[in-house]
Scaffold this active site. Sequence first.
Site, PDB file in Angstrom:
ATOM      1  N   THR A  47       0.721  -1.303   0.039  1.00  0.00           N
ATOM      2  CA  THR A  47      -0.067   0.085  -0.118  1.00  0.00           C
ATOM      3  C   THR A  47       0.891   1.378   0.141  1.00  0.00           C
ATOM      4  OG1 THR A  47      -1.613  -1.292   1.216  1.00  0.00           O
ATOM      5  CG2 THR A  47      -1.906   1.209   1.231  1.00  0.00           C
ATOM      6  N   TYR A 137       3.923 -12.597   5.770  1.00  0.00           N
ATOM      7  CA  TYR A 137       2.964 -11.979   5.011  1.00  0.00           C
ATOM      8  C   TYR A 137       2.793 -12.784   3.646  1.00  0.00           C
ATOM      9  CZ  TYR A 137       1.004  -8.299   1.964  1.00  0.00           C
ATOM     10  OH  TYR A 137      -0.064  -7.673   0.980  1.00  0.00           O
ATOM     11  N   LYS A 165       0.339 -12.150   8.512  1.00  0.00           N
ATOM     12  CA  LYS A 165      -0.522 -11.488   7.854  1.00  0.00           C
ATOM     13  C   LYS A 165      -0.973 -12.286   6.866  1.00  0.00           C
ATOM     14  CE  LYS A 165      -1.536  -7.403   4.507  1.00  0.00           C
ATOM     15  NZ  LYS A 165      -0.909  -6.393   3.811  1.00  0.00           N
ATOM     16  N   VAL A 207      -4.328  -6.057   9.193  1.00  0.00           N
ATOM     17  CA  VAL A 207      -3.592  -5.083   8.594  1.00  0.00           C
ATOM     18  C   VAL A 207      -4.512  -4.389   7.486  1.00  0.00           C
ATOM     19  CG1 VAL A 207      -1.443  -5.033   7.329  1.00  0.00           C
ATOM     20  CG2 VAL A 207      -1.531  -6.641   9.075  1.00  0.00           C
TER      21      VAL A 207
END
Length: 296
Positions: A47, A137, A165, A207
Site C-alpha cells: 500500500t 505475509y 498477515k 492489517v
Amino acid sequence: MIDFGRVVTAMIVPFHPDGAVNYELVEKLALHLVNQGTDTILVCGTTGESPTLTWDEEYELFQVVQSAIRQTGAKVMAGTGSNSTHEAIQATQKASALGLDASLQVVPYYNKPPQAGLYGHFRAIAEACPEFPLMLYNIPGRTGVNLEAETVARLAELPNVVAIKEASGSLERASEIRRLTNPDFAIYSGDDSLTLPLLSVGGKGVVSVASHLVGDRLQEMIQAFEAGRNAEATAIHLQLMPLFKALFLTTNPIPLKSALQQLGWEVGGTRSPLCDAPESVIQSIQAVLKQLNLLH
C-alpha cells in the site's frame, strides 16, 4: 511477546506533484492514523508503493514515522521483505538497528520457491535478527506462491516469528494455521472484508487499508466482537462492506489515494507503473464516502 494491537495500518506514501516523497505529510498522516484508532503503522508495504521506493527513501520513511508517533505508544513495523534472502536480511538488520518495533516479511515474489525454500528464507532472516519480531505475509495473488499452513507452523516455532498477515482470502487456510500454531501466534487478516470472519476462527485483527478512513470503526467492530456483542460487530462489518469493496475496484492504493484526496489530504498520485484512478472509480469512492458520512 510484542502486541501489535487490533488494527495495523498499511500506510500510503504521499508524494509531491514532482513525485518526490512528501515527508512532512507523512508525519501528519502517521499521527492522524494513530489518533483514529491505529495501533501499529506498517511502513513501506505494498500500500506504501514499496516496489517503486528506493531503499534510501524507505529508511527515511521508517525514521520519519518513528519520530512522528514516538510519544503515542503506537508501534512501527517496517516492510523489509524481498525476493532476495540476502537483501531481506540486510534491510531487516538495518530496520532493527533503527529501533523500530518489528518487520513484515512478504513471501518471495516471482521466483516461486518451494516450501523448503520459503522455510529457509524466513528462518535465515529470523536468525540474522534474533531480537527483532517478524510478521510473515502470505499473499499468493501477488507473489505467485502460497505459504502453506504447515510451513507457517514450523516457522512459528522460531522465537521471533510472532505473527502472520494472511491475505490468501481463505478462511479454511487461516483456520488450519490457527489449528497448527500456539494461541500466542497472532493471525491478522490481510483483507478488510474478512476481518470479522477471521476473528471467529481465532484471528487477532487486521492489517488494513480502510483504516486510513475508518480506523475507529474497525476498532469498534473488533472490540464489540471480543466483548461478545456479535450483532453490533456484524452491523459495523456490513456498514463498511461497500467501502471495503470500493477500495479494491482497481489496484491498491489507487482508490485509497483518491479517497484521501477527496477528504482533503493532498497525498498526490501514484508512481508509475500505477496510474490515476479512472473517473468511474472516483465517483464510486465519492458515493461510498458520502454514504458513510465521511464526505459532505
